[in-house]
Design a protein around this motif. Structure first.
Motif, short mmCIF file in Angstrom:
data_model
loop_
_atom_site.label_atom_id
_atom_site.label_comp_id
_atom_site.label_asym_id
_atom_site.label_seq_id
_atom_site.Cartn_x
_atom_site.Cartn_y
_atom_site.Cartn_z
N ALA A 222 -1.30 19.61 11.55
CA ALA A 222 -0.26 18.84 10.85
C ALA A 222 -0.19 17.43 11.42
N ALA A 223 -0.06 16.43 10.56
CA ALA A 223 0.04 15.04 11.02
C ALA A 223 1.27 14.41 10.37
N ALA A 224 1.96 13.56 11.13
CA ALA A 224 3.16 12.91 10.59
C ALA A 224 3.21 11.45 11.01
N VAL A 225 3.69 10.61 10.09
CA VAL A 225 4.05 9.23 10.44
C VAL A 225 5.52 9.25 10.83
N LEU A 226 5.83 8.65 11.98
CA LEU A 226 7.21 8.61 12.46
C LEU A 226 7.83 7.26 12.12
N SER B 248 -13.43 16.46 7.95
CA SER B 248 -12.31 16.70 8.87
C SER B 248 -11.69 15.40 9.36
N HIS B 249 -11.73 14.37 8.53
CA HIS B 249 -11.22 13.08 8.96
C HIS B 249 -9.73 12.90 8.64
N LEU B 250 -9.11 12.03 9.44
CA LEU B 250 -7.72 11.66 9.22
C LEU B 250 -7.71 10.24 8.65
N LEU B 251 -7.03 10.05 7.53
CA LEU B 251 -6.92 8.72 6.92
C LEU B 251 -5.55 8.16 7.30
N ALA B 252 -5.55 6.98 7.92
CA ALA B 252 -4.29 6.37 8.36
C ALA B 252 -4.18 4.99 7.73
N GLY B 253 -3.04 4.70 7.15
CA GLY B 253 -2.90 3.43 6.43
C GLY B 253 -1.70 2.63 6.88
N GLN B 254 -1.82 1.32 6.67
CA GLN B 254 -0.72 0.40 6.97
C GLN B 254 -0.30 -0.28 5.67
N LYS B 255 0.93 -0.79 5.63
CA LYS B 255 1.50 -1.31 4.38
C LYS B 255 0.68 -2.46 3.78
N ASP B 256 -0.01 -3.23 4.64
CA ASP B 256 -0.73 -4.40 4.12
C ASP B 256 -2.12 -4.04 3.56
N TRP C 269 2.04 2.27 11.40
CA TRP C 269 1.42 3.13 10.39
C TRP C 269 2.45 3.45 9.32
N SER C 270 2.00 3.57 8.07
CA SER C 270 2.93 3.98 7.01
C SER C 270 2.40 5.17 6.21
N LEU C 271 1.10 5.47 6.33
CA LEU C 271 0.50 6.56 5.56
C LEU C 271 -0.36 7.43 6.48
N VAL C 272 -0.37 8.73 6.21
CA VAL C 272 -1.32 9.61 6.91
C VAL C 272 -1.72 10.74 5.97
N LYS C 273 -3.03 10.98 5.86
CA LYS C 273 -3.55 12.04 5.00
C LYS C 273 -4.76 12.67 5.66
N TRP C 274 -4.93 13.97 5.52
CA TRP C 274 -6.18 14.62 5.91
C TRP C 274 -7.15 14.49 4.75
N SER C 275 -8.41 14.26 5.06
CA SER C 275 -9.43 14.17 4.03
C SER C 275 -9.76 15.56 3.52
N SER D 118 0.85 -1.19 0.00
CA SER D 118 0.00 0.00 0.00
C SER D 118 0.89 1.25 0.00
N VAL D 119 0.66 2.20 -0.93
CA VAL D 119 1.56 3.35 -1.04
C VAL D 119 0.90 4.70 -0.76
N ASP D 120 -0.43 4.81 -0.90
CA ASP D 120 -1.04 6.12 -0.67
C ASP D 120 -2.55 5.97 -0.47
N VAL D 121 -3.15 7.02 0.09
CA VAL D 121 -4.60 7.06 0.30
C VAL D 121 -5.04 8.52 0.17
N SER D 122 -6.27 8.73 -0.29
CA SER D 122 -6.76 10.09 -0.46
C SER D 122 -8.28 10.07 -0.45
N ALA D 123 -8.89 11.21 -0.13
CA ALA D 123 -10.36 11.32 -0.18
C ALA D 123 -10.73 12.23 -1.34
N VAL D 124 -11.72 11.84 -2.14
CA VAL D 124 -12.12 12.65 -3.30
C VAL D 124 -13.64 12.68 -3.40
N TRP D 125 -14.16 13.68 -4.12
CA TRP D 125 -15.57 13.69 -4.47
C TRP D 125 -15.71 12.95 -5.79
N TRP D 126 -16.69 12.05 -5.90
CA TRP D 126 -16.90 11.29 -7.13
C TRP D 126 -18.39 11.29 -7.43
#
Lengths: 352, 23
Positions: A295-299, A336-344, A326-332, A36-44
């Protein structure tokens, strides 16, 4: 940072952040075999209605997930990539039913637009750019900026999509003769664009005319800074940077985000806030995202930390869940949600 | 350190820099 600047850095006490400020809303797993490399929120838009959807990217597949009533997510579209792996999602604002992705091995080699043909809802991908792409960012008003090449042979291009994501227009910006690392739009100034360069300059463009307006040299303490967000206020530019290559110092530990104030007229700058880890936390900056003043960061420790740039301190720490870092973090961009992802492929959605 | 160290500030910096920069 000088001794004087030490006095304005606000290191929080251990009990001043509140882990409870992040509440789990929903989660789902993307069952892909690749990383898993990225995540994002979009309007569709589907059947005439616009929905807040989630885009997930693995190395070989990008998926669009739509929300169901039961706080669950259903995969509705997938785009496959067999030749070049996906590196990142590049959301383009103000255009529906289109998302861009950057592809490559370590460095970006291609930018593609992903969309669905309106008649049969079949997934399509269109090659937009190819070459030695150093930086790319989706902007407001359906624009995408990218830089191709290095130093004097660099081209900085702004591509504008039509409302339906179709036909497009292209404009060149004056290159700065130094390699661009990242771009950032100035919030509230749709004609201003910033870039950071490999020689620690922040450059300012006029997007309407393509002019390069100013180069501002910033503190050499940290190399290869990433610009996440910029705001113009009372004649000054406030810029949020992160420093993935910064070494730990005894005074501050690892710096995660830095708020700089720049006078664009004189090219003078000043550090006003350095966001460091709260006591008891270890690790360096891996990746991060900034929305408004949060601001959010993955350490590197696998933990996510959140800072409020107005309060000047860390407000939440999210340790690894189910033993997985955790490997990914994005604001939606849709709420106002935080998207957090793991490699799997696990994606967790938190309310902040 | 204070904003005085940053030199004279202009609220119209974007327009002024655009009129001064080469086209």
């Amino acid at each position: 940072y000088s001794t004087e600047q030490n006095e304005i850095v606000d290191l929080p006490a251990c009990d001043s952040w509140n882990p409870g400020s992040l509440q789990l809303v929903s989660k789902f797993k993307n069952p892909s075999s690749s990383c898993s490399v990225d995540v994002s929120a979009v309007w569709w838009e589907r059947a005439g209605a616009k929905e807040p959807c989630i885009i997930t990217a693995c190395e070989d597949v990008v998926s669009l997930w739509k929300p169901l009533d039961t706080l669950q997510w259903e995969k509705v579209h997938t785009w496959h990539f067999t030749e070049v792996p996906v590196l990142q999602i590049v959301p383009v604002h103000d255009v529906y039913n289109l998302i861009c992705v950057a592809l490559g091995n370590l460095e970006i080699r291609e930018i593609r637009a992903l969309l669905c043909s309106s008649g049969d809802e079949n997934e399509k991908q269109v090659l937009l750019k190819s070459g030695n792409i150093k930086a790319v960012l989706g902007l407001t008003k359906r624009r995408l900026v990218s830089s191709i090449g290095t130093f004097c042979s660099q081209q900085v291009q702004v591509l504008t999509f039509a409302e339906d994501g179709g036909s497009k227009d292209e404009q060149l910006l004056m290159p700065p003769d130094e390699t661009i690392l990242t771009f950032a739009e100035v919030q509230g100034m749709q004609d201003a664009l910033l870039g950071t360069t490999t020689v620690n300059n922040i450059v300012i463009w006029n997007l309407r005319t393509g002019q390069l307006l100013k180069k501002v040299h910033i503190d050499d303490s940290y190399q290869a800074s990433i610009c996440h967000r910029a705001y113009s206020e009372m004649g000054l530019l406030f810029v949020v940077l992160s420093h993935p290559c910064a070494k730990e110092s005894q005074a501050f530990g690892s710096p995660m985000f830095q708020l700089l104030v720049i006078n664009p007229k004189t090219a003078q700058s000043l550090g006003v806030l350095l966001c460091c880890l709260p006591e008891g936390q270890a690790g360096r900056f891996l990746e991060g995202d900034v929305k408004d003043h949060i601001a959010a960061a993955v350490l590197t420790s696998g933990t996510i930390a959140v800072w409020d740039l107005l309060l000047g301190h860390c407000t939440a720490v999210l340790p690894p869940v189910s033993g997985q870092n955790w490997s990914l973090v994005k604001w939606s961009d849709t709420d106002s949600h935080l998207l957090a992802g793991q490699k799997d492929g696990n994606i967790f959605i938190y309310r902040y | 350190c204070s904003t005085a160290d940053l030199g004279p500030i202009s609220l119209n910096w974007f327009e002024e820099l655009s009129s001064e920069a080469p086209p």
